[in-house]
Design a protein around this motif. Structure first.
Motif, mmCIF file in Angstrom:
data_model
loop_
_atom_site.group_PDB
_atom_site.id
_atom_site.type_symbol
_atom_site.label_atom_id
_atom_site.label_comp_id
_atom_site.label_asym_id
_atom_site.label_seq_id
_atom_site.Cartn_x
_atom_site.Cartn_y
_atom_site.Cartn_z
ATOM 1 N N MET A 183 0.822 -1.201 0.000
ATOM 2 C CA MET A 183 0.000 0.000 0.000
ATOM 3 C C MET A 183 0.862 1.261 0.000
ATOM 4 S SD MET A 183 -3.011 1.274 0.095
ATOM 5 C CE MET A 183 -3.941 2.650 0.651
ATOM 6 N N ILE A 184 1.926 1.265 0.835
ATOM 7 C CA ILE A 184 2.784 2.449 0.921
ATOM 8 C C ILE A 184 3.504 2.686 -0.398
ATOM 9 C CG2 ILE A 184 4.841 3.373 2.060
ATOM 10 C CD1 ILE A 184 3.833 2.201 4.652
ATOM 11 N N LYS A 185 3.902 1.598 -1.096
ATOM 12 C CA LYS A 185 4.567 1.744 -2.395
ATOM 13 C C LYS A 185 3.645 2.391 -3.419
ATOM 14 C CE LYS A 185 8.256 -1.607 -2.511
ATOM 15 N NZ LYS A 185 8.879 -2.663 -3.269
ATOM 16 N N LYS A 186 2.352 2.035 -3.361
ATOM 17 C CA LYS A 186 1.392 2.621 -4.294
ATOM 18 C C LYS A 186 1.186 4.106 -4.001
ATOM 19 C CE LYS A 186 -1.058 -1.603 -5.359
ATOM 20 N NZ LYS A 186 -2.319 -2.328 -5.375
ATOM 21 N N VAL A 187 1.114 4.448 -2.720
ATOM 22 C CA VAL A 187 0.962 5.857 -2.342
ATOM 23 C C VAL A 187 2.190 6.645 -2.788
ATOM 24 C CG1 VAL A 187 0.770 7.468 -0.399
ATOM 25 C CG2 VAL A 187 -0.590 5.369 -0.419
ATOM 26 N N LEU A 188 3.374 6.089 -2.555
ATOM 27 C CA LEU A 188 4.600 6.755 -2.988
ATOM 28 C C LEU A 188 4.623 6.916 -4.499
ATOM 29 C CD1 LEU A 188 7.381 7.971 -2.384
ATOM 30 C CD2 LEU A 188 8.330 5.656 -2.539
ATOM 31 N N MET A 189 4.143 5.914 -5.225
ATOM 32 C CA MET A 189 4.121 6.006 -6.675
ATOM 33 C C MET A 189 3.216 7.148 -7.150
ATOM 34 S SD MET A 189 3.982 2.841 -9.217
ATOM 35 C CE MET A 189 2.521 2.766 -10.201
ATOM 36 N N VAL A 190 2.037 7.256 -6.548
ATOM 37 C CA VAL A 190 1.103 8.324 -6.927
ATOM 38 C C VAL A 190 1.660 9.692 -6.541
ATOM 39 C CG1 VAL A 190 -1.183 9.295 -6.449
ATOM 40 C CG2 VAL A 190 -0.935 6.835 -6.864
ATOM 41 N N VAL A 191 2.174 9.796 -5.315
ATOM 42 C CA VAL A 191 2.723 11.068 -4.839
ATOM 43 C C VAL A 191 3.931 11.471 -5.686
ATOM 44 C CG1 VAL A 191 3.911 12.147 -2.882
ATOM 45 C CG2 VAL A 191 1.825 10.855 -2.506
ATOM 46 N N SER A 192 4.788 10.515 -6.020
ATOM 47 C CA SER A 192 5.952 10.805 -6.860
ATOM 48 C C SER A 192 5.530 11.252 -8.253
ATOM 49 C CB SER A 192 6.849 9.571 -6.968
ATOM 50 O OG SER A 192 7.385 9.234 -5.732
ATOM 51 N N ALA A 193 4.510 10.610 -8.797
ATOM 52 C CA ALA A 193 4.021 11.005 -10.120
ATOM 53 C C ALA A 193 3.488 12.433 -10.096
ATOM 54 C CB ALA A 193 2.942 10.037 -10.594
#
Length: 126
Positions: free
Chosen positions: A1-11
């Motif tokens: 879940m945290i990896k997905k949040v980081l991916m969205v925030v990074s994008a």
């Protein structure tokens, strides 16, 4: 879940820098009317150095694009870092009204650096 949040925030973080960089080349974002006089003076000085604005804009575009993709995120963070230091200093010393947003973006950049720390280890360990 945290990896997905980081991916969205990074994008989103990367796209924001791509947008800011493109605006330096195509000047499509309007300048706010209520800028502090000192900030207008600084921006005018920066614009007089003909190579500086394209350099910063290019770094924003390249760094932003690299941050979007997980494989190149660490390199993008390194490219964005000097630009971001300028953003922090400008907001801290000249236009403190933008500081809350900058601190949120700083937290995102720190999160990216922490999540990519394994890629930075060779830089410091020799």
């Amino acid at each position: 879940m945290i990896k997905k949040v980081l991916m969205v925030v990074s994008a989103l973080f990367g796209l924001m820098f791509v947008n800011a960089g493109l605006s330096k080349f195509y000047n499509y974002m309007p300048t706010p009317e209520d800028l502090p006089a000192e900030l207008v003076k600084d921006m005018t000085a920066m614009a007089e150095i003909v190579w500086l604005t394209p350099l910063v804009g290019g770094a924003e575009i390249l760094g932003g694009l690299l941050i979007i993709f997980p494989k190149t995120r660490a390199l993008g963070a390194l490219i964005i870092l000097p630009v971001f230091i300028g953003i922090i200093l400008t907001n801290a010393l000249v236009a403190p009204s933008g500081l809350p947003l900058v601190l949120v973006l700083l937290a995102i950049l720190i999160w990216i650096f922490i999540s990519e720390k394994a890629k930075f280890k060779p830089l410091f360990m020799g």
